[in-house]
Design a protein around this motif. Structure first.
Motif, mmCIF file in Angstrom:
data_model
loop_
_atom_site.group_PDB
_atom_site.id
_atom_site.type_symbol
_atom_site.label_atom_id
_atom_site.label_comp_id
_atom_site.label_asym_id
_atom_site.label_seq_id
_atom_site.Cartn_x
_atom_site.Cartn_y
_atom_site.Cartn_z
ATOM 1 N N HIS A 125 1.472 1.241 -7.806
ATOM 2 C CA HIS A 125 0.033 1.377 -7.992
ATOM 3 C C HIS A 125 -0.251 2.266 -9.209
ATOM 4 C CE1 HIS A 125 -4.225 1.626 -6.800
ATOM 5 N NE2 HIS A 125 -4.151 2.893 -7.191
ATOM 6 N N ARG A 154 -2.393 -2.614 -9.002
ATOM 7 C CA ARG A 154 -3.043 -1.950 -7.877
ATOM 8 C C ARG A 154 -2.382 -2.373 -6.573
ATOM 9 N NH1 ARG A 154 -9.445 -3.146 -9.149
ATOM 10 N NH2 ARG A 154 -9.534 -2.270 -11.268
ATOM 11 N N GLY A 155 -2.510 -1.518 -5.564
ATOM 12 C CA GLY A 155 -2.019 -1.869 -4.244
ATOM 13 C C GLY A 155 -2.730 -3.097 -3.711
ATOM 14 N N GLY A 156 -1.981 -4.039 -3.177
ATOM 15 C CA GLY A 156 -2.549 -5.288 -2.687
ATOM 16 C C GLY A 156 -2.490 -6.424 -3.679
ATOM 17 N N SER A 178 0.849 -1.182 0.000
ATOM 18 C CA SER A 178 0.000 0.000 0.000
ATOM 19 C C SER A 178 0.888 1.237 0.000
ATOM 20 C CB SER A 178 -0.905 -0.003 1.233
ATOM 21 O OG SER A 178 -0.136 -0.072 2.415
#
Length: 498
Positions: free
Chosen positions: A421, A455-457, A416
């Motif tokens: 991202h 994307r983050g994650g 995160s």
């Protein structure tokens, strides 16, 4: 039947220790106090379990300390600790000597004890505790330099104190002089560092070139290499604890297969060692004797906290231009935990006349330090201005060798706050031969193409040739730090695949 009862009891204690971690996190009480309370609750003053085997406690305590130091070294990043390793070495040697001298002088003058007993008291409480330092400071958002300095000090200063205590309580006390003791400490520490480095270097290359049939074997092999350094150093007359700490640090900063799995396994072993160690020490304590040692513990504790520790920090850090407010924090953050209590079992095992009094005093000191110092550290960190804003997670890449294909599988999660991202696959510009195979997002597996945006994650799986693995990891970390414009921050882009 006795074996089943013993296993049942050990299992219940372990589950209680695991539950204590969650209780301590919610209540703000240091977990080691709860472990000591568990030991006292099942000991002679609680359920009545009689345990007085000091030799077994000393043996198991040393092994537990080895696990804690090995895990602490493995989770320590060399890039963070490198700027302070020299200062940490000074605090772990000169600082410990100053602290031991001042504390021993206070004990000798105020408590009316002989020189040998005073020196043992000062030496036993002279070093900071790795388990307490790692567990408390790694949850606090303080400046990385200060945290690394305190962690390195706690890892380095245990071996010198163990050597000093062993010499003072042995028959060598009658013939040894300060120069001989100092020379022995330097010899054992230097040889321990060398053995730890050599064993870890060979172990690293062995693991990198081995394709084991199960991923679970890599953590076992890594821990075995650490203890190989520990045992080799002990057999060679060197500092075994220094060897395992250095070996753990080397392996933790090396590019090992299944590194994240190994880190999780080592972390679990560290918790197990802490739980077992403090419960065992709580069992060994006798609550009926503790009130008699309260006055002595208060005198030694006050002298150590407000005189010896600040003086040692000032002597060691003034030349390094450490600001006064940071010196104040370093002085208060000299946490004590399992190490002093384990060291206090050495004079008991050797039959020193005042050994039982020393153990009781040290036990009370550790409880008092834990109750007062650990909870007040966050407040003092804010007051002295050493706190920092939380930073984004660092990109952790885990690799697994594919021996027959001359390739590696790389797996990582987009942290995160990472600059990865929003980056498209086409913007990664991975080295030739490297391919992003799968993206795991929201419990779904995606087959990425050039138009896929990260994307983050996200969990990513890449297939990379052996000769491109390092370049691929460097490229991913560079984009994680600087995004698509990594090239403008000094990052040399990898050649685009044909």
């Amino acid at each position: 039947m006795d074996l089943n009862v013993a296993i049942l009891g050990a299992t219940l204690v372990l589950l209680a220790g695991v539950a204590a971690v969650r209780v301590s996190a919610r209540a703000g009480v240091p977990s080691l106090l709860l472990y000591l309370a568990i030991g006292l609750a099942i000991g002679e003053a609680g359920l009545g379990l009689q345990f007085e085997d000091v030799d077994l406690t000393m043996l198991l305590g040393t092994l537990a300390l080895a696990v804690i130091l090995g895990e602490g070294g493995f989770s320590t990043k060399w890039s963070v600790i490198r700027p302070v390793v020299g200062l940490a070495g000074v605090m772990a040697t000169l600082g410990v000597a100053v602290s031991v001298a001042v504390t021993s002088a206070i004990a000798w003058l105020v408590l009316d004890v002989d020189v040998r007993t005073a020196l043992v008291l000062g030496a036993v409480v002279g070093s900071t505790d790795a388990a307490a330092t790692f567990s408390v400071l790694r949850r606090m958002p303080i400046r990385p330099r200060l945290r690394s300095l305190l962690e390195a000090e706690s890892g380095f200063n245990d071996p010198p104190v163990i050597i000093l205590v062993t010499v003072v309580v042995s028959d060598a006390w009658d013939t040894a002089n300060p120069w001989q003791i100092g020379g022995l400490i330097v010899y054992q520490l230097t040889l321990g560092v060398l053995i730890g480095l050599v064993v870890a270097w060979f172990g690293q290359h062995l693991l990198q070139r081995s394709a084991l049939p199960s991923a679970g074997l890599y953590p076992l092999a890594t821990i075995a290499i650490m203890f190989l350094a520990f045992a080799t150093a002990g057999a060679a007359g060197a500092s075994a604890l220094m060897a395992i700490y250095v070996a753990g640090m080397w392996l933790g900063n090396a590019d090992l297969p299944h590194r994240q799995a190994t880190a999780g396994f080592a972390d679990g072993l560290g918790w197990l060692a802490q739980i077992g160690l403090f419960v065992l020490l709580g069992l060994l304590a006798s609550p009926s004797r503790l009130p008699e040692a309260f006055a002595s513990a208060a005198i030694v504790g006050i002298g150590l906290t407000f005189v010896a520790r600040p003086v040692s920090v000032f002597v060691c850090t003034s030349w390094a231009r450490i600001p006064l407010r940071e010196q104040v924090f370093l002085s208060w953050a000299g946490l004590r935990g399992a190490v002093p209590i384990v060291l206090a079992t050495i004079p008991v095992a050797q039959g020193l006349p005042a050994a039982q009094r020393i153990f009781d005093v040290v036990f009370l000191l550790v409880v008092a330090f834990t109750l007062v110092q650990a909870p007040t550290l966050p407040w003092l960190a804010r007051r002295t201005g050493v706190t920092v804003d939380s930073t984004p997670e660092e990109l952790e890449v885990e690799s697994a060798p594919l021996e027959h294909m001359h390739a590696h599988l790389l797996q990582f999660r987009v942290p995160s706050g990472s600059q990865l991202h929003g980056v498209y696959v086409s913007d990664l510009r991975l080295p030739p031969g490297a391919a992003l195979a799968l993206v795991h997002r929201d419990r779904e597996l995606l087959s990425p193409d050039v138009h896929t945006s990260l994307r983050g994650g996200d969990h990513l799986l890449l297939a990379v040739p052996d000769d491109a693995r390092q370049a691929t990891e460097e490229r991913l970390r560079a984009i994680g730090n600087h995004g698509r414009l990594a090239v403008w921050y000094g990052e040399r882009p990898a050649p685009a695949p044909a």
